[in-house]
Design a protein around this motif. Structure first.
Motif, mmCIF file in Angstrom:
data_model
loop_
_atom_site.group_PDB
_atom_site.id
_atom_site.type_symbol
_atom_site.label_atom_id
_atom_site.label_comp_id
_atom_site.label_asym_id
_atom_site.label_seq_id
_atom_site.Cartn_x
_atom_site.Cartn_y
_atom_site.Cartn_z
ATOM 1 N N GLN A 167 0.852 -1.188 0.000
ATOM 2 C CA GLN A 167 0.000 0.000 0.000
ATOM 3 C C GLN A 167 0.886 1.236 0.000
ATOM 4 O O GLN A 167 1.914 1.272 0.691
ATOM 5 N N LEU A 168 0.492 2.226 -0.794
ATOM 6 C CA LEU A 168 1.226 3.476 -0.884
ATOM 7 C C LEU A 168 0.255 4.634 -0.666
ATOM 8 O O LEU A 168 -0.873 4.601 -1.163
ATOM 9 N N GLN A 169 0.726 5.641 0.055
ATOM 10 C CA GLN A 169 -0.118 6.798 0.324
ATOM 11 C C GLN A 169 0.705 8.064 0.177
ATOM 12 O O GLN A 169 1.680 8.261 0.908
ATOM 13 N N GLU A 170 0.283 8.928 -0.746
ATOM 14 C CA GLU A 170 0.960 10.207 -0.931
ATOM 15 C C GLU A 170 0.425 11.227 0.069
ATOM 16 O O GLU A 170 -0.764 11.194 0.435
ATOM 17 N N SER A 171 1.267 12.140 0.475
ATOM 18 C CA SER A 171 0.830 13.226 1.340
ATOM 19 C C SER A 171 1.662 14.460 1.057
ATOM 20 O O SER A 171 2.829 14.355 0.647
ATOM 21 N N GLY A 172 1.054 15.620 1.293
ATOM 22 C CA GLY A 172 1.753 16.876 1.077
ATOM 23 C C GLY A 172 0.780 17.972 0.729
ATOM 24 O O GLY A 172 -0.417 17.715 0.550
ATOM 25 N N PRO A 173 1.282 19.183 0.612
ATOM 26 C CA PRO A 173 0.406 20.326 0.309
ATOM 27 C C PRO A 173 -0.256 20.201 -1.055
ATOM 28 O O PRO A 173 0.355 19.711 -2.011
ATOM 29 N N GLY A 174 -1.483 20.657 -1.133
ATOM 30 C CA GLY A 174 -2.198 20.621 -2.398
ATOM 31 C C GLY A 174 -2.037 21.892 -3.217
ATOM 32 O O GLY A 174 -2.417 21.915 -4.392
ATOM 33 N N LEU A 175 -1.449 22.906 -2.626
ATOM 34 C CA LEU A 175 -1.276 24.178 -3.313
ATOM 35 C C LEU A 175 0.135 24.694 -3.058
ATOM 36 O O LEU A 175 0.577 24.753 -1.904
ATOM 37 N N VAL A 176 0.814 25.030 -4.139
ATOM 38 C CA VAL A 176 2.176 25.546 -4.061
ATOM 39 C C VAL A 176 2.251 26.799 -4.927
ATOM 40 O O VAL A 176 1.676 26.827 -6.030
ATOM 41 N N LYS A 177 2.949 27.790 -4.439
ATOM 42 C CA LYS A 177 3.090 29.030 -5.216
ATOM 43 C C LYS A 177 4.192 28.883 -6.266
ATOM 44 O O LYS A 177 5.172 28.152 -6.057
ATOM 45 N N PRO A 178 4.056 29.569 -7.373
ATOM 46 C CA PRO A 178 5.112 29.548 -8.393
ATOM 47 C C PRO A 178 6.455 29.962 -7.801
ATOM 48 O O PRO A 178 6.513 30.821 -6.922
ATOM 49 N N SER A 179 7.484 29.325 -8.286
ATOM 50 C CA SER A 179 8.888 29.501 -7.893
ATOM 51 C C SER A 179 9.232 28.786 -6.584
ATOM 52 O O SER A 179 10.415 28.691 -6.246
ATOM 53 N N GLN A 180 8.248 28.281 -5.872
ATOM 54 C CA GLN A 180 8.527 27.579 -4.628
ATOM 55 C C GLN A 180 8.814 26.102 -4.889
ATOM 56 O O GLN A 180 8.899 25.661 -6.034
ATOM 57 N N THR A 181 8.983 25.354 -3.811
ATOM 58 C CA THR A 181 9.331 23.938 -3.913
ATOM 59 C C THR A 181 8.139 23.069 -3.546
ATOM 60 O O THR A 181 7.508 23.280 -2.514
ATOM 61 N N LEU A 182 7.867 22.126 -4.398
ATOM 62 C CA LEU A 182 6.822 21.129 -4.158
ATOM 63 C C LEU A 182 7.441 19.969 -3.394
ATOM 64 O O LEU A 182 8.496 19.447 -3.798
ATOM 65 N N SER A 183 6.815 19.586 -2.293
ATOM 66 C CA SER A 183 7.331 18.478 -1.491
ATOM 67 C C SER A 183 6.203 17.493 -1.191
ATOM 68 O O SER A 183 5.170 17.891 -0.646
ATOM 69 N N LEU A 184 6.433 16.246 -1.533
ATOM 70 C CA LEU A 184 5.472 15.179 -1.269
ATOM 71 C C LEU A 184 6.184 13.990 -0.637
ATOM 72 O O LEU A 184 7.362 13.757 -0.886
ATOM 73 N N THR A 185 5.436 13.245 0.141
ATOM 74 C CA THR A 185 5.956 12.039 0.776
ATOM 75 C C THR A 185 5.055 10.866 0.444
ATOM 76 O O THR A 185 3.825 11.010 0.394
ATOM 77 N N CYS A 186 5.668 9.728 0.227
ATOM 78 C CA CYS A 186 4.938 8.484 -0.007
ATOM 79 C C CYS A 186 5.229 7.537 1.154
ATOM 80 O O CYS A 186 6.398 7.183 1.390
ATOM 81 N N THR A 187 4.204 7.155 1.855
ATOM 82 C CA THR A 187 4.338 6.203 2.947
ATOM 83 C C THR A 187 3.981 4.822 2.429
ATOM 84 O O THR A 187 2.913 4.625 1.835
ATOM 85 N N VAL A 188 4.887 3.870 2.660
ATOM 86 C CA VAL A 188 4.747 2.529 2.118
ATOM 87 C C VAL A 188 4.437 1.539 3.241
ATOM 88 O O VAL A 188 5.072 1.584 4.311
ATOM 89 N N SER A 189 3.497 0.663 2.981
ATOM 90 C CA SER A 189 3.150 -0.389 3.940
ATOM 91 C C SER A 189 3.293 -1.744 3.286
ATOM 92 O O SER A 189 3.099 -1.886 2.079
ATOM 93 N N SER A 190 3.640 -2.719 4.099
ATOM 94 C CA SER A 190 3.685 -4.132 3.721
ATOM 95 C C SER A 190 4.901 -4.513 2.896
ATOM 96 O O SER A 190 4.967 -5.655 2.422
ATOM 97 N N ARG A 191 5.839 -3.624 2.681
ATOM 98 C CA ARG A 191 7.118 -3.958 2.064
ATOM 99 C C ARG A 191 8.114 -2.875 2.444
ATOM 100 O O ARG A 191 7.819 -1.691 2.365
ATOM 101 N N SER A 192 9.304 -3.318 2.794
ATOM 102 C CA SER A 192 10.347 -2.362 3.121
ATOM 103 C C SER A 192 10.878 -1.701 1.862
ATOM 104 O O SER A 192 11.088 -2.362 0.832
ATOM 105 N N ILE A 193 11.120 -0.394 1.947
ATOM 106 C CA ILE A 193 11.675 0.297 0.789
ATOM 107 C C ILE A 193 13.148 -0.068 0.560
ATOM 108 O O ILE A 193 13.733 0.319 -0.445
ATOM 109 N N THR A 194 13.723 -0.822 1.489
ATOM 110 C CA THR A 194 15.087 -1.313 1.293
ATOM 111 C C THR A 194 15.109 -2.741 0.754
ATOM 112 O O THR A 194 16.185 -3.335 0.626
ATOM 113 N N ALA A 195 13.922 -3.300 0.472
ATOM 114 C CA ALA A 195 13.859 -4.658 -0.061
ATOM 115 C C ALA A 195 14.651 -4.738 -1.362
ATOM 116 O O ALA A 195 14.438 -3.945 -2.288
ATOM 117 N N THR A 196 15.540 -5.708 -1.435
ATOM 118 C CA THR A 196 16.445 -5.836 -2.568
ATOM 119 C C THR A 196 15.696 -5.864 -3.895
ATOM 120 O O THR A 196 14.693 -6.560 -4.052
#
Length: 119
Positions: A2-31
């Motif tokens: 399962q994956l879930q994105e999160s972060g601001p829905g509105l960003v002003k021009p010239s600024q930085t967009l930042s999003l995070t994805c939270t992962v369940s049921s598998r490690s992101i370090t899985a080979t």
């Protein structure tokens, strides 16, 4: 997986967009796993933005190379996207995705999060 994105829905021009994805049921370090960010602007097709693989190496779409950064927090099993100097053309639904078992597939997707770039 399962994956879930999160972060601001509105960003002003010239600024930085930042999003995070939270992962369940598998490690992101899985080979052998690559964890991707993909976006879809309104009325356009899907665009692969980049990925971070199990060992922390990153790969980016050349068209975004100068503005994109993908990182991870293994303690939280999350990976994140940063896109600098955004313009209204970066308005899109942003998705994180994972392979079925390993590799570069995008078999599992988060629900997507709308990000609008506007002043």
């Amino acid at each position: 997986v399962q994956l879930q994105e999160s972060g601001p829905g509105l960003v002003k021009p010239s600024q930085t967009l930042s999003l995070t994805c939270t992962v369940s049921s598998r490690s992101i370090t899985a080979t052998g796993n690559a964890w991707s960010w993909i976006r879809q602007p309104p009325g356009k097709g899907l665009e692969w933005m980049g990925a971070i693989i199990y060992n922390g190496a990153t790969y980016y779409n050349p068209s975004l190379q100068s503005r994109i950064s993908i990182s991870r927090d293994t303690s939280k099993n999350q990976f994140s996207l940063r896109l600098n100097s955004v313009t209204p053309e970066d308005t899109a639904v942003y998705y994180c995705a994972a392979p079925l078992t390993l590799g570069w597939g995008t078999d599992y997707w988060g629900q997507g999060t709308q990000v609008t770039v506007s002043s």
